[in-house]
Enzyme design. Structure first.
Site, PDB file in Angstrom:
ATOM      1  N   ILE A  11       0.749  -1.077  -0.125  1.00  0.00           N
ATOM      2  CA  ILE A  11      -0.086  -0.051  -0.040  1.00  0.00           C
ATOM      3  C   ILE A  11       0.932   1.411  -0.151  1.00  0.00           C
ATOM      4  O   ILE A  11       0.759   2.086  -0.790  1.00  0.00           O
ATOM      5  CB  ILE A  11      -0.977   0.017   1.105  1.00  0.00           C
ATOM      6  CG1 ILE A  11      -1.916  -1.118   1.131  1.00  0.00           C
ATOM      7  CG2 ILE A  11      -1.690   1.353   1.380  1.00  0.00           C
ATOM      8  CD1 ILE A  11      -2.859  -1.344   2.538  1.00  0.00           C
ATOM      9  N   LYS A  37      11.996  -5.329  -3.105  1.00  0.00           N
ATOM     10  CA  LYS A  37      11.149  -4.169  -2.767  1.00  0.00           C
ATOM     11  C   LYS A  37      11.409  -2.823  -3.562  1.00  0.00           C
ATOM     12  O   LYS A  37      10.460  -2.016  -3.774  1.00  0.00           O
ATOM     13  CB  LYS A  37      10.946  -3.818  -1.397  1.00  0.00           C
ATOM     14  CG  LYS A  37      10.096  -5.057  -0.374  1.00  0.00           C
ATOM     15  CD  LYS A  37      10.106  -4.782   1.122  1.00  0.00           C
ATOM     16  CE  LYS A  37       9.657  -3.787   1.404  1.00  0.00           C
ATOM     17  NZ  LYS A  37       9.549  -3.536   2.938  1.00  0.00           N
ATOM     18  N   SER A 112      -6.993  -2.393  10.686  1.00  0.00           N
ATOM     19  CA  SER A 112      -7.347  -3.606   9.930  1.00  0.00           C
ATOM     20  C   SER A 112      -8.526  -4.385  10.184  1.00  0.00           C
ATOM     21  O   SER A 112      -9.029  -4.109  11.172  1.00  0.00           O
ATOM     22  CB  SER A 112      -6.158  -4.844  10.163  1.00  0.00           C
ATOM     23  OG  SER A 112      -6.312  -5.825   9.572  1.00  0.00           O
ATOM     24  N   TYR A 141      -1.835 -10.289  15.100  1.00  0.00           N
ATOM     25  CA  TYR A 141      -1.773  -9.107  14.365  1.00  0.00           C
ATOM     26  C   TYR A 141      -2.978  -8.359  14.449  1.00  0.00           C
ATOM     27  O   TYR A 141      -3.037  -7.118  14.687  1.00  0.00           O
ATOM     28  CB  TYR A 141      -1.542  -9.482  12.857  1.00  0.00           C
ATOM     29  CG  TYR A 141      -2.034  -8.353  11.977  1.00  0.00           C
ATOM     30  CD1 TYR A 141      -1.357  -7.302  11.632  1.00  0.00           C
ATOM     31  CD2 TYR A 141      -3.205  -8.620  11.062  1.00  0.00           C
ATOM     32  CE1 TYR A 141      -1.700  -6.242  10.813  1.00  0.00           C
ATOM     33  CE2 TYR A 141      -3.336  -7.516  10.277  1.00  0.00           C
ATOM     34  CZ  TYR A 141      -2.659  -6.249   9.972  1.00  0.00           C
ATOM     35  OH  TYR A 141      -3.216  -5.301   9.341  1.00  0.00           O
ATOM     36  N   ASN A 173      -9.413  -6.527   2.565  1.00  0.00           N
ATOM     37  CA  ASN A 173      -8.751  -7.443   1.685  1.00  0.00           C
ATOM     38  C   ASN A 173      -8.347  -6.659   0.304  1.00  0.00           C
ATOM     39  O   ASN A 173      -8.755  -6.492  -0.643  1.00  0.00           O
ATOM     40  CB  ASN A 173      -9.312  -8.828   1.238  1.00  0.00           C
ATOM     41  CG  ASN A 173      -9.543  -9.687   2.315  1.00  0.00           C
ATOM     42  OD1 ASN A 173     -10.149  -9.548   3.225  1.00  0.00           O
ATOM     43  ND2 ASN A 173      -8.795 -10.838   2.496  1.00  0.00           N
ATOM     44  N   LYS A 182       5.243  -9.869  -0.729  1.00  0.00           N
ATOM     45  CA  LYS A 182       4.735 -10.181   0.753  1.00  0.00           C
ATOM     46  C   LYS A 182       4.510 -11.716   0.910  1.00  0.00           C
ATOM     47  O   LYS A 182       3.880 -12.107   1.973  1.00  0.00           O
ATOM     48  CB  LYS A 182       3.084  -9.802   0.482  1.00  0.00           C
ATOM     49  CG  LYS A 182       2.944  -8.357   0.537  1.00  0.00           C
ATOM     50  CD  LYS A 182       1.521  -7.664   0.268  1.00  0.00           C
ATOM     51  CE  LYS A 182       0.642  -8.211   1.422  1.00  0.00           C
ATOM     52  NZ  LYS A 182       1.004  -7.311   2.653  1.00  0.00           N
ATOM     53  N   ARG A 219     -15.595 -12.535   1.458  1.00  0.00           N
ATOM     54  CA  ARG A 219     -14.825 -11.253   1.997  1.00  0.00           C
ATOM     55  C   ARG A 219     -14.953 -10.112   1.213  1.00  0.00           C
ATOM     56  O   ARG A 219     -15.302 -10.251   0.055  1.00  0.00           O
ATOM     57  CB  ARG A 219     -13.124 -11.714   2.247  1.00  0.00           C
ATOM     58  CG  ARG A 219     -12.880 -12.534   3.173  1.00  0.00           C
ATOM     59  CD  ARG A 219     -11.433 -12.814   3.432  1.00  0.00           C
ATOM     60  NE  ARG A 219     -11.202 -13.802   4.435  1.00  0.00           N
ATOM     61  CZ  ARG A 219      -9.973 -14.054   5.149  1.00  0.00           C
ATOM     62  NH1 ARG A 219      -8.970 -13.551   4.361  1.00  0.00           N
ATOM     63  NH2 ARG A 219      -9.842 -14.931   5.772  1.00  0.00           N
TER      64      ARG A 219
END
Length: 326
Positions: A11, A37, A112, A141, A173, A182, A219
């Site tokens: 993100i 990355k 989240s 998490y 999601n 990831k 989801r």
């Protein structure tokens, strides 16, 4: 300048691209390591990259910060090191909040949908500080994100100083380009596309609940471009503060998602159902659907991309194009 923690991640790098296009000066706080990355930033490098362990020293001397967008976190739902997760996801967030208070800088941060735990009905996904006390996350998490949200709630309700603007976003999601580093936390869309390209049928987990048929787990899948748009909108509306869901408001079944991946890839739909790993049983969210009324009430009016359109754009525009990065 704008500080973006986790700015080399999924993100964060997409937010960085949008800010780069606007001509904004940015400082990214992240490690590049050897995961590739740097590709996430190749076409839109920041003004500066600060390793996280140097952040405190940087903040002690920096001037002219316009906003802090705090996206850096340990985001693996299978994380086990509680001390490290707490330090990364809670303590650092508190430190940045206090710095933004002291320096009167807007603070946008990532919460989240994992905070909702086993919620399985639309009415249980209400956001805002008033609705979070009873949430029961299913993993470390999600608990760490819930812990910081609760800390914010107590801080605000106690009348303690807050940043001039603060906003937490409960990301659902998210999928799209730049997520390739990831590992196990990569989106299901990318995983299923790779299965197809390897000549295999799409594999979905069997349901671990007797009231939900295989493939009917649902989801809320949100296209990364919509997430970026919400963050940019918040930057443009400094009077808006609060804890908001960031999804589409519509749940999509895994079977429908798999069929959309096949359609976008030009393949016939072939789906196999495999047992859910023991490590996920009892920790798997079989239903998520963002209640988006709070963000709409705050003034956000842009439409959200449907899963069919988002998946098609992701696969045709990135995964199958030979140019997978933004």
């Amino acid at each position: 300048m704008i500080i973006v923690t986790g700015g080399a991640g999924f993100i964060g790098s997409c937010v960085q691209q949008a800010l780069f296009r606007q001509g904004r000066q940015t400082v990214i706080v992240d490690y590049l390591h050897d995961q590739g990355k740097w590709h996430n930033l190749a076409s839109h490098p920041p003004h500066q990259i600060i390793p996280p362990h140097e952040l405190s020293a940087f903040l002690a001397t920096v001037r002219g910060v316009e906003a802090v967008i705090h996206l850096g976190a340990i985001s693996e739902t299978t994380a086990r090191d509680g001390d490290l997760v707490w330090q990364s996801n809670v303590t650092l967030s508190q430190q940045l909040w206090r710095w933004c208070v002291e320096h009167e800088v807007p603070f946008l941060y990532a919460s989240s949908a994992a905070t909702y735990g086993a919620a399985d009905r639309p009415e249980l996904f209400a956001d805002g500080l008033d609705s979070i006390e009873g949430l029961q996350p299913l993993n470390l998490y999600g608990w760490s994100k819930q812990a910081f949200d609760l800390w914010v709630k107590r801080t605000v309700e106690a009348g303690e100083p807050t940043p001039p603007q603060w906003a937490g976003l409960k990301f659902f999601n998210v999928y799209g380009p730049n997520e390739y580093h990831k590992g196990r936390m990569i989106s299901v869309i990318k995983v299923k596309y790779d299965e197809l390209m390897a000549g295999n049928p799409i594999r979905l987990f069997q349901s671990d609940r007797t009231d939900i048929a295989d493939g009917q787990q649902k989801r809320d899948f949100i296209w990364i471009g919509d997430v970026v748009n919400v963050l940019l909108w918040l930057l443009e509306h400094p009077a808006v503060s609060g804890l908001f869901n960031c999804g589409t408001g519509q749940a999509c079944t895994y079977e429908a998602l798999a069929r959309a991946v096949c359609a976008a890839a030009g393949r016939a739909a072939e789906i196999d159902y495999v047992p859910m790993p023991e490590s996920l049983r009892g920790q798997y969210q079989s239903f998520t659907q963002a209640d988006m009324r709070a963000l709409r009430a705050a003034g956000y009016t842009a439409p959200f991309t449907t899963p069919e359109d988002g998946i098609s754009h992701y696969i045709k525009g990135y995964l199958a194009s030979g140019r997978p990065y933004l």
